[in-house]
Design an enzyme around this catalytic site. Sequence first.
Site, PDB file in Angstrom:
ATOM      1  N   ASP A   1       8.404 -32.682 -40.773  1.00  0.00           N
ATOM      2  CA  ASP A   1       7.974 -33.560 -39.694  1.00  0.00           C
ATOM      3  C   ASP A   1       8.792 -34.845 -39.812  1.00  0.00           C
ATOM      4  OD1 ASP A   1       6.787 -34.633 -37.489  1.00  0.00           O
ATOM      5  OD2 ASP A   1       4.732 -34.254 -38.119  1.00  0.00           O
TER       6      ASP A   1
HETATM    7  C1  NOJ Z   1       5.748 -36.355 -35.396  1.00  0.00           C
HETATM    8  C2  NOJ Z   1       4.672 -35.402 -35.017  1.00  0.00           C
HETATM    9  O1  NOJ Z   1       3.741 -35.258 -36.067  1.00  0.00           O
HETATM   10  C3  NOJ Z   1       5.191 -34.036 -34.626  1.00  0.00           C
HETATM   11  O2  NOJ Z   1       4.124 -33.253 -34.162  1.00  0.00           O
HETATM   12  C4  NOJ Z   1       6.280 -34.152 -33.620  1.00  0.00           C
HETATM   13  O3  NOJ Z   1       6.718 -32.892 -33.230  1.00  0.00           O
HETATM   14  C5  NOJ Z   1       7.409 -34.974 -34.211  1.00  0.00           C
HETATM   15  N1  NOJ Z   1       6.921 -36.291 -34.552  1.00  0.00           N
HETATM   16  C6  NOJ Z   1       8.590 -35.112 -33.273  1.00  0.00           C
HETATM   17  O4  NOJ Z   1       8.293 -35.932 -32.222  1.00  0.00           O
END
Ligand code: NOJ
Length: 768
Positions: free
Chosen positions: A304
């Site tokens: 993430d």
């Molecule tokens: C953080 C989020 O937790 C995740 O779900 C998301 O896909 C990514 N950022 C990218 O934006």
Amino acid sequence: MALFFVIVFVNSDIISNNTYFKIKPMKKLVLASFLLTIPLLAVCQNGEKFVNDLLSKMTLDEKIGQLNQYTSDGAATGKITVDAEKEKQIREGKVGSMLNVMGVDKTRALQEVAIQSRLHIPLLFGLDVIHGLRTTFPIPLAEAASWDMWLMEKSARIAATEASAYGIHWTFAPMVDIARDPRWGRVMEGAGEDTYFGCLAARARVKGFQGAGLGNTDAIMACAKHFAAYGAAVGGRDYNSVDMSLRQLNETYLPPFRAAVESGVATLMNSFNDINGIPATANSYILRDKLKKEWNFKGFVVSDWGSIGEMIPHGYAKDSYDAAKKAILAGSDMDMESRCYRDNLKQLVADGRVPVSFIDDAVKRILLKKYELGLFKDPFRFCNEQRQQQQTNNADNRKAAREIGEKSVVLLENKPVNGKPLLPLSKKNMTLALIGPFAKATVENHGFWSVAFPDDAQRIVSLYDGIALQLDKSSTLLYTKGCNVKDEDTSNFGAAVDLANKADVVILSLGEAPDMSGEAKSRSSIRLPGVQEDLLKRVCATGKPVILLISAGRPLVFNWAADNVPAILYTWWLGTEAGNSIADVLFGEYNPAGKLPMSFPRTEGQIPIYYNHYSTGRPAKNDDDKNYVSAYIDLQNSPRYAFGYGLSYTSFDIANLKLSSDKLKIKGDKLKVTVDVKNTGNYDGEEVVQLYVRDLVGSVVRPVRELKGFQKIFLKKGEMRNVEFTLSPDDLKFYNNDLQHINESGEYDLFVGNSSQAALKGHFELTE
Ligand code: NOJ
């Protein structure tokens, strides 16, 4: 080879846009699985060879480049590092993927840079296409309230068709985290609290995004996230720790990921949390032992946003060198935005801390997906201006959004006013007062995690417009805002009361602002914010019949309304067609059939609250039982609204429960369960008939109820239908204390009805 191409052609034709939705789900599944087998094998074999050849030509720097993902400057859900030299790095083969770059022009421009690199390896473009792109569908939790897997697949299919036309190869969806805590803002992104339901939703959404398979230009890679147990953050506070038994992890939180893997999901994303002290990003138990070994996952895992680097503040890695080492060894393949892989992997290999085979494995997984998407043959195959144009204002997609919106609405209350339920409303000879901060809202209907376009305010249907479009000329629609969502300003209350006094019926549209649910949007109080409840009380004091509409991304607490307002519709955030969908329900053009995918608590003090909890040694007999039992002395145990609950304008009688036998053998047996369902009310409508079981005694304590099947059926008024469920021993398996997934013989209760509180009861024995 010839066979391969013929089959791909036939396959993509059958499941092309226009015919896809006309084939019955089951037939489609069998047909698609059969047709997919042969071409997939061919792709895999050719892909392996291609990727191995390519890998053999790559330098270590180029390999590490494939593991590196940057965002475009600007869009961020975490710390943003501005890299002046991103294009240069892409040209040098130091970037494998970009996120937050959208549109044919922009993706084409960057892809042109990428293929100037020495080995001409194209980029992957990823984006959070969570509930639609150009057409925004209801938020995933709302859509889950439809209990209609076919529709959930359909909205993902459309989202993929639009996204792929806008140059996107990869969505960071579906979120398949089980969520039992409505304080956690991200409940809006998933399918709710139940594991069985969550597995079905995961399958439907993966299938929708990936369509007839990667390689078709309308299919994008799905990403099951957040691996794993992100929804179990302590206190419902986003990014917080998770501490749970491995049995619980395997039983409740991992199955939707496994379902996604079994459905061919191309990628998974790490979660931010630690699990029992080990950050998920470096957790080799879930990444290597479960995902890559036991489940044989062949796709890749993306971190993430910054989660590899975040292991430093977690206190699990000393520095970015240590973080990169731990993440790659554990099985995280691509680094989103932390730059730890970029800056350290080469040195880690040189120091003998990371065998190059680990890097090769990660690179191969990523290259294989690029191959399957067809990007090596044509890096610009998702950059088609004409397709983008066709998907920019697509009427069929909007029609689908309206339908899915209707089906997501949950009717929570519909008490009689003057001897008759308040809803549905007549379109004729009515003076309606529409009041509330969401009444004329447009962009707010898209909720959190939607993709913004400059013309959003013009194309999103407000509630006001949706109602006005359907109301007969003999009726009048009055409007005032009443108050804002969050502040304490009550200066418009007087005007709201005056307006209500002029009306036959008041429609009050209240709720949460879109920036109150979603990532980093945990709330400790999940009440209607600001002075909205005060406004509600003032308007109700006029004595006029009130219909309350609640827009929100999570279950809220609204006891006063539940006790005092005759009609309540939970309308979540329904997307581009919100106003039309809600008007359809208000006027009975569609008879609501939504059912809650999460329990709604009475107060925050009951959280976490979920229907399938374990029994204690001192269970309360009912909500009034406080005699040294497991209960609150100041509160009932039951939720305000139960999982699976939702009303209709008609009524259904579910009776005559029959089991084909009172025994089910563990080997090769099936149990048929039937009930008669009758529409006993005055409208045609749909009902979700739900089957729950309770395993009475186990080697570990079993939940008081578990959903094991449901069917959504349509019945004309007066019509009766026999509904049949089939239970097999596999449906009754669970994880024992040694983490084995097993059947244990014993007694089971079984319940059928229209919510998790179903009373109709049967009994059987699971035998050797
Ligand atoms: C953080 C989020 O937790 C995740 O779900 C998301 O896909 C990514 N950022 C990218 O934006």
